[in-house]
Scaffold this motif. Structure first.
Motif, PDB file in Angstrom:
ATOM      1  N   ILE A   1       0.846  -1.197   0.000  1.00  0.00           N
ATOM      2  CA  ILE A   1       0.000   0.000   0.000  1.00  0.00           C
ATOM      3  C   ILE A   1       0.876   1.238   0.000  1.00  0.00           C
ATOM      4  O   ILE A   1       0.706   2.143  -0.815  1.00  0.00           O
ATOM      5  CB  ILE A   1      -0.924   0.002   1.236  1.00  0.00           C
TER       6      ILE A   1
ATOM      7  N   ARG B   1      -1.723  -6.206  -5.346  1.00  0.00           N
ATOM      8  CA  ARG B   1      -1.360  -6.191  -3.939  1.00  0.00           C
ATOM      9  C   ARG B   1      -1.843  -7.471  -3.261  1.00  0.00           C
ATOM     10  O   ARG B   1      -1.099  -8.163  -2.593  1.00  0.00           O
ATOM     11  CB  ARG B   1      -2.078  -4.986  -3.338  1.00  0.00           C
TER      12      ARG B   1
ATOM     13  N   ILE C   1       1.154   0.061  -4.811  1.00  0.00           N
ATOM     14  CA  ILE C   1       0.775  -1.044  -5.693  1.00  0.00           C
ATOM     15  C   ILE C   1      -0.750  -1.165  -5.713  1.00  0.00           C
ATOM     16  O   ILE C   1      -1.385  -1.087  -4.669  1.00  0.00           O
ATOM     17  CB  ILE C   1       1.385  -2.381  -5.186  1.00  0.00           C
ATOM     18  N   ALA C   2      -1.306  -1.378  -6.901  1.00  0.00           N
ATOM     19  CA  ALA C   2      -2.764  -1.416  -7.047  1.00  0.00           C
ATOM     20  C   ALA C   2      -3.358  -2.632  -6.336  1.00  0.00           C
ATOM     21  O   ALA C   2      -2.693  -3.644  -6.152  1.00  0.00           O
ATOM     22  CB  ALA C   2      -3.143  -1.441  -8.522  1.00  0.00           C
ATOM     23  N   ARG C   3      -4.623  -2.501  -5.997  1.00  0.00           N
ATOM     24  CA  ARG C   3      -5.294  -3.455  -5.131  1.00  0.00           C
ATOM     25  C   ARG C   3      -5.183  -4.921  -5.578  1.00  0.00           C
ATOM     26  O   ARG C   3      -4.813  -5.793  -4.789  1.00  0.00           O
ATOM     27  CB  ARG C   3      -6.772  -3.071  -5.024  1.00  0.00           C
TER      28      ARG C   3
END
Lengths: 412, 249
Positions: free
Chosen positions: B122, B131, B126-128
C-alpha cells in the motif's frame, strides 16, 4: 496513484480507529453534535424569521411608495417628527387627484375598535379605512363575497370586509356574509372575508385580524377632528419607476402643504426597501451575535476532538513506528490522523443536522416561531464540521507524523 | 556508485559502510554508540551481527535499516547514498529495499494478516488486485495461506513471526533485516523460523540478523562481532554447512 492508495488506507484506518473506541468516539462526537445543533438552529431560526418577515412584508408591495406622517423606522430622532401635522383626508384626496391616470393612489386610516356579533366580542381589532384600490396595492383579495367598490366609498356605506381570523372568531359556525356586526358603536354589514395572509411572527401585525371599511365611513364613524391621520399608498407599477415617482410625490406634497423651499419636508416617504434595509441590518447584527455565541459551543467541541486526537496519537505511537519502518511517509501518517479527526467531526455534524431537523419540526409544531432548515444551512454545517475536524486534528497529526521511527518502535 | 564488486570474491557489494559514527546526546553527555565502522556486505550474504548489549549492534541495525542516520560517515545501500536522503526518500528506501523482522513481530493488532502483509505494498503504491495477489503469495511461502482473515492475536508466536517474514518479503527487498527474530519464541519454533530464513538465503536473498545466541548465529555464513561501537571480529562461519547437514540428517 500512491496518494490515492494512501488516502484509501488512511480512511480505512480512521474508520477502524473510531470503531475500536466507540464510547470515546461517541462522547467526543457529542461535543460536535451540540455545537452543530446550536449553530444550525440559530441559522434555521433566523432563516425562518426572515422568511416570515418577507411573507408579512409582501402585502406592503415592493413597488409601492407610502406617504405618511412618520417614517417607519425611527432610531432616536422621534421627537423631531412628533410635531408634524397629520396628513388629512383632504390632502390625500388632492394626491389622488394629482396622480389620476398616472398611478394608483390609495389612502388608508386605521384605528382599534371592539367588534361584536351577537354574544361574540373581539376587543382591539384593527379597523382599516381604505378605498376600492387596496387590492391593487397589497394583493390581498377576499376569498368570499366581494371587496369595496367605488360606490361604497363615495356614499359612505356601512359595509365591512373582515379578515380570516376575525371571521373564524366571530362566526365560528355561521356564514358571515350579509351579517350585521358592531364596530365600536356603529353597525356594519359584512360583505366579504379576506384570504388567509399568515406570517404574523415576532410581534408583527396579524394581517388576518383586520376589518376593512370604506375610508369615508371610517371618518364618519371614528374620525375625530384630531385623530384623522391618513397614510397614502402610491403604486409605481414597477421598481424602475419608483425613483421618479418618489420625487414627484415629494414635489406634489410640498405644493399641497405650501412648503417654502427652505423648509424641510414635514411628511415621510416610506418604502418596503427601506424597511427591509433596516430589518436586514438589525437582523444581521442579531444573527452575528447569535452565531458568535453558538460557535463557542462548536469550538469547545473541537477542543474535545483535539484532546482525543492527542490521546489517539500517543496510544498509537508504536503503530506509527511500525508503519514508518515499512515505508509510510510522514504524509501518510498525517493523513491517517486528519482523517480520523475529520471523520469524528463529520459524523457528529451529520448527527447534529439530523437532530436539528427534528428540533425544527418540534419548534414549528409548537408554533412559538418558525424555523427553516435550508439545504444551504445543512451543506455549510457539513463543511464547517469537516473544517473543525481538520483544524482540531492538525496539531496532533503533525506530532504523530514527526515521531522518529526508532523511538516510536521502542515505545511501550 | 551504481554497483560495486568485492575484490576478493567477485560478488556485487550491496551495502557499503565507511567510518560510520553515531553519537547520542543523553542530557549533557555524549554517548558514542558507533565509533567508526567500515563494512561491506555483498548480495546473497548471510550475516549475523553479535555482541553484548551496549556494543552498538542495535544502532548498527537501525542505520543499515535506514531507521536512523549516522552522525558521520558514508553509507550506501544498493548504490544509493543514504546520507543525502530526506525523510520521505528514506521511507521509500525502507519500503523498497528493506524487509524488517522484529523480535516482537510488530504486526498491527487490529488488522488481519492479509492486510498486515499488504501494508508495504500500500505504501509502495501497488494497485489493489496485484497487492492482494502478492500478499497471498508471500503468505503461501510462509505456509499461512489458509489464515488470511485471522488477526495476530488469534495466531501463535511462531505464526506471527511467519506473518512478519511474509511482510518483509512481499516487496522483494534487497535485504532482510532480522532483529533477534527468535528472541520471543521457544527453541523449536525458533528453529522453524531460522529454517525459513535459511531457505530465503538459499533462494538468493541477502539476510542480516542481530542475535546474541551462538546457535542462531551459527546459521549465518559470516559472523560480525561488535564491542564498544567497533568491529571486534569479522569471520566466515565455517561450521554453517556442517550444522545444516547435521540438522537435515
Amino acid at each position: 496513484m500512491r496518494l490515492l492508495l494512501d488516502t484509501g488506507e488512511s480512511f480505512r484506518i480512521a474508520v477502524g480507529a473510531v470503531m475500536a473506541n466507540k464510547a470515546r468516539g461517541a462522547l467526543t462526537m457529542l461535543g460536535i453534535i451540540i455545537g452543530i445543533v446550536a449553530v444550525t438552529m440559530t441559522l434555521a431560526a433566523s432563516n425562518g424569521m426572515q422568511q416570515s418577515f418577507r411573507q408579512a412584508a409582501g402585502s406592503i408591495g415592493a413597488d409601492v411608495i407610502y406617504v405618511s406622517r412618520m417614517p417607519w423606522i425611527t432610531i432616536n430622532d422621534f421627537f423631531t417628527f412628533r410635531n408634524r401635522p397629520n396628513i388629512s383626508l383632504q390632502e390625500a384626496d388632492k394626491l389622488v387627484e394629482a396622480f389620476a391616470g398616472v398611478a394608483v393612489v390609495n389612502p388608508t386610516m386605521s384605528g382599534r375598535q371592539p367588534l361584536k356579533y351577537r354574544s361574540q366580542v373581539l376587543q382591539d381589532v384593527t379597523i382599516v379605512g381604505t378605498s376600492e384600490k387596496m387590492p391593487i396595492i397589497s394583493g390581498q383579495v377576499p376569498e368570499d363575497g366581494r371587496f369595496l367598490l367605488a360606490f361604497d366609498v363615495r356614499f359612505r356605506k356601512n359595509v365591512a370586509i373582515i379578515g380570516k381570523d376575525v371571521a373564524d372568531n366571530l362566526f365560528p359556525s355561521a356564514d358571515p356574509i350579509n351579517k350585521t356586526i358592531s364596530i365600536g358603536r356603529y353597525r356594519y354589514r359584512v360583505i366579504g372575508v379576506m384570504e388567509k395572509q399568515g406570517g404574523n411572527t415576532f410581534g408583527g401585525p396579524n394581517l388576518d385580524m383586520q376589518v376593512f371599511i370604506p375610508i369615508t365611513s371610517f371618518v364618519k364613524s371614528f374620525g375625530g377632528r384630531r385623530n384623522t391621520n391618513v397614510d397614502v399608498a402610491v403604486k409605481a407599477g414597477s421598481i424602475a419607476a419608483m425613483e421618479n415617482l418618489e420625487y414627484e410625490i415629494i414635489g406634489e406634497m410640498r405644493r399641497i402643504r405650501q412648503l417654502r423651499p427652505a423648509e424641510d419636508d414635514n411628511f415621510s416617504i416610506n418604502k418596503l426597501d427601506s424597511l427591509m434595509g433596516a430589518f436586514n441590518s438589525v437582523f444581521g447584527a442579531v444573527l452575528g451575535i447569535g452565531l458568535l455565541v453558538t460557535s463557542i459551543a462548536l469550538i469547545v467541541g473541537g477542543i474535545g476532538v483535539m484532546n482525543i486526537m492527542f490521546v489517539s496519537v500517543t496510544e498509537r505511537t508504536r503503530e506509527i513506528g511500525i508503519r514508518k519502518a515499512i515505508g509510510a511517509r510522514r504524509r501518510s501518517i498525517l493523513m491517517q490522523f486528519l482523517f480520523e479527526s475529520t471523520l469524528i467531526c463529520v459524523l457528529g455534524g451529520l448527527l447534529g443536522i439530523g437532530l436539528s431537523m427534528l428540533l425544527t419540526l418540534a419548534v414549528n409544531a409548537a408554533g412559538a416561531f418558525t424555523a427553516s432548515l435550508s439545504l444551504g444551512i445543512m451543506l455549510s454545517a457539513v463543511f464547517v464540521s469537516a473544517l473543525v475536524g481538520i483544524i482540531a486534528g492538525l496539531v496532533p497529526a503533525y506530532k504523530g507524523a514527526n515521531f522518529a521511527p526508532i523511538d516510536a518502535l521502542r515505545y511501550e | 556508485m551504481d554497483s560495486h564488486v568485492d575484490a576478493s570474491t567477485g560478488n556485487e557489494v550491496l551495502l557499503q559502510l565507511r567510518d560510520i559514527v553515531r553519537t547520542y546526546e543523553m542530557g549533557s553527555e555524549l554517548v558514542h554508540a558507533l565509533c567508526g565502522i567500515s563494512l561491506d556486505i555483498c548480495r546473497n550474504e548471510y550475516v549475523a551481527v553479535m555482541g553484548p548489549s551496549g556494543s552498538g549492534k542495535s544502532t548498527l541495525m537501525n542505520i543499515i535499516g535506514c531507521l536512523d542516520i549516522p552522525t558521520s560517515g558514508d553509507y550506501s545501500l544498493a548504490g544509493e547514498k543514504v546520507a543525502d536522503k530526506n525523510e520521505s526518500e528514506l521511507a521509500d528506501i525502507r519500503n523498497r529495499l528493506i524487509g524488517f523482522v522484529f523480535q516482537t513481530f510488530n504486526l498491527l493488532p487490529r488488522a488481519n494478516i492479509l492486510h498486515n502483509v499488504e501494508l508495504p505494498l500500500i505504501y509502495g503504491g501497488i494497485a489493489r488486485a496485484e497487492r492482494r495477489h502478492r500478499a497471498e503469495q508471500a503468505l503461501e511461502r510462509v505456509g499461512l495461506k489458509d489464515r488470511l482473515t485471522h488477526r495476530p492475536n488469534e495466531l501463535s508466536g511462531g505464526q506471527c513471526q511467519r506473518v512478519a517474514i511474509a511482510r518483509a518479503l512481499v516487496r522483494n527487498p534487497s535485504i532482510i533485516l532480522a532483529d533477534e527474530p527468535t528472541g520471543n519464541l521457544d527453541s523449536k519454533t525458533g528453529d522453524d523460523i531460522m529454517g525459513m530464513l535459511d531457505d530465503l538465503h538459499a533462494g538468493g536473498q541477502t539476510v542480516i540478523l542481530v542475535t546474541h545466541e551462538d546457535d542462531v548465529a551459527a546459521h549465518a555464513q559470516r559472523v560480525l562481532c561488535l564491542r564498544d561501537g567497533q568491529v571486534e571480529s569479522d569471520v566466515m562461519n565455517v561450521d554453517e554447512s556442517v550444522l545444516r547437514n547435521a540438522r537435515a540428517g
